[in-house]
Design an enzyme around this catalytic site. Structure first.
Site, mmCIF file in Angstrom:
data_model
loop_
_atom_site.group_PDB
_atom_site.id
_atom_site.type_symbol
_atom_site.label_atom_id
_atom_site.label_comp_id
_atom_site.label_asym_id
_atom_site.label_seq_id
_atom_site.Cartn_x
_atom_site.Cartn_y
_atom_site.Cartn_z
ATOM 1 N N THR A 28 1.490 35.236 23.340
ATOM 2 C CA THR A 28 1.203 33.986 23.099
ATOM 3 C C THR A 28 1.125 33.356 21.865
ATOM 4 O O THR A 28 0.748 34.206 21.031
ATOM 5 C CB THR A 28 0.089 33.461 24.245
ATOM 6 N N GLY A 29 1.465 32.170 21.769
ATOM 7 C CA GLY A 29 1.618 31.430 20.462
ATOM 8 C C GLY A 29 2.930 31.201 19.773
ATOM 9 O O GLY A 29 3.995 31.480 20.270
ATOM 10 N N THR A 31 4.208 32.080 16.729
ATOM 11 C CA THR A 31 4.973 33.123 16.270
ATOM 12 C C THR A 31 5.905 33.967 17.451
ATOM 13 O O THR A 31 7.228 34.157 17.233
ATOM 14 C CB THR A 31 4.168 34.042 15.332
ATOM 15 N N ASP A 83 3.283 40.215 20.276
ATOM 16 C CA ASP A 83 2.177 39.363 20.201
ATOM 17 C C ASP A 83 1.949 38.650 18.836
ATOM 18 O O ASP A 83 2.112 39.476 17.877
ATOM 19 C CB ASP A 83 1.218 39.654 21.028
ATOM 20 N N ASP A 86 -4.229 36.041 14.849
ATOM 21 C CA ASP A 86 -4.930 34.920 13.813
ATOM 22 C C ASP A 86 -5.254 35.417 12.627
ATOM 23 O O ASP A 86 -5.116 34.964 11.599
ATOM 24 C CB ASP A 86 -6.095 34.459 14.527
ATOM 25 N N GLY A 113 -6.929 32.790 19.186
ATOM 26 C CA GLY A 113 -6.725 31.294 18.724
ATOM 27 C C GLY A 113 -6.348 30.489 19.984
ATOM 28 O O GLY A 113 -6.502 29.153 19.865
ATOM 29 N N GLY A 114 -5.370 31.060 20.723
ATOM 30 C CA GLY A 114 -4.638 30.401 21.538
ATOM 31 C C GLY A 114 -5.454 30.439 23.154
ATOM 32 O O GLY A 114 -5.003 30.106 24.171
ATOM 33 N N GLU A 120 -3.577 38.856 26.898
ATOM 34 C CA GLU A 120 -2.752 39.464 25.791
ATOM 35 C C GLU A 120 -3.039 40.941 25.843
ATOM 36 O O GLU A 120 -2.399 41.841 25.551
ATOM 37 C CB GLU A 120 -3.212 38.533 24.677
ATOM 38 N N LYS A 138 -1.645 35.175 7.892
ATOM 39 C CA LYS A 138 -2.409 35.908 8.713
ATOM 40 C C LYS A 138 -3.137 36.959 8.322
ATOM 41 O O LYS A 138 -3.958 37.581 8.583
ATOM 42 C CB LYS A 138 -1.686 36.057 9.857
#
Ligand code: DER
Length: 240
Positions: A28-29, A31, A83, A86, A113-114, A120, A138
């Site tokens: 997720t996110g 990137t 994945d 942060d 962060g998400g 995850e 990061k």
């Protein structure tokens, strides 16, 4: 912008690890989104894969780009999970080659962060190989908060008290376009917990996990197999 270029390079490079027939955990996110898009293109060119999304967001994107989806209970193994993170502990300076990072702590992460770290971690940990994709912002020498905690709604005040007793402080994560707190895909709340620089992430992880009402914390300790770090000019790869 520059950072998105770095994120794109990292995501697309990690996606090259996906082989025909793979079951892939889809993180997720922003990137990982680049990796998901790249996998979608490979599927369009004939690659046979099944993806396991880690959030509503990654499921939506995977559907959009045409990655066939499955779930943990429908597969016998997960070959690879990709994945974001942060914070990623990285004590050396990278170069283009693959660098072996044996230093303790290298590859440890803070995620969440998400607000998706529960699923995850489930998928990332189930995978035979877990790779992180990140931009240089990061990278840290040592993890320091905030550490996200997913908590059962009724528990948010008692968990906040327990965090205080551990010497930290916590904030209930407020939503942006909704009155009240962020609600996760699992219907829970998120406490962002600050402890300053983490001397012993493993010990903190086990303490957080044992607090009643905590569903999952965002410390990923000793779980990362490799990291792809996008830069302006290329990608640095680290094996842990
Ligand atoms: O929630 C997470 O752990 C995500 O992976 C995340 O925080 C990283 O997001 P980004 O790739 O958009 O920075």
């Amino acid at each position: 912008g520059g950072t998105d270029e770095a994120k794109r390079r990292a995501g697309e490079r990690a996606a090259e690890e996906v082989e025909d027939g793979f079951v892939v955990g889809l993180g997720t996110g922003s990137t990982t989104a680049h990796a998901i898009r790249a996998i979608g293109e490979a599927v369009e060119n004939g690659l046979e894969v099944r993806g396991i999304p880690t959030s509503f967001q990654s499921r939506q994107l995977a559907l959009e780009v045409g990655i066939p989806l499955t779930s943990l209970d429908a597969v016998s193994s997960v070959d690879l999970a990709i994945d974001g993170a942060d914070q990623v502990v990285d004590t050396g300076d990278g170069t283009e080659q693959v660098l072996d990072r044996s230093d303790a702590g290298d590859g440890d992460l803070i995620k969440g962060g998400g607000a998706a770290h529960t699923r995850e971690k489930l998928v990332d940990a189930a995978a035979d190989r877990f790779v992180v994709v990140a931009d240089p912002s990061k990278l840290v020498d040592r993890l320091e908060g905030p550490v996200p905690l997913e908590v059962i709604p009724d528990a948010h005040t008692v968990v906040a008290d327990a965090i205080c007793e551990l010497g930290g402080d916590s904030t209930l994560r407020a939503a942006e376009c909704k009155d009240g707190p962020v609600v996760t895909d699992n219907g829970n709340l998120v406490l962002d917990c600050s402890f300053g620089p983490l001397e012993d992430p493993e010990r903190l992880a086990s303490r957080l996990a044992s607090i009643p009402g905590v569903v999952e914390h965002g410390l990923f300790v000793g779980r990362t197999d490799a990291a792809y770090v996008g830069t302006e000019s290329g990608v640095e790869v680290r094996e842990y």
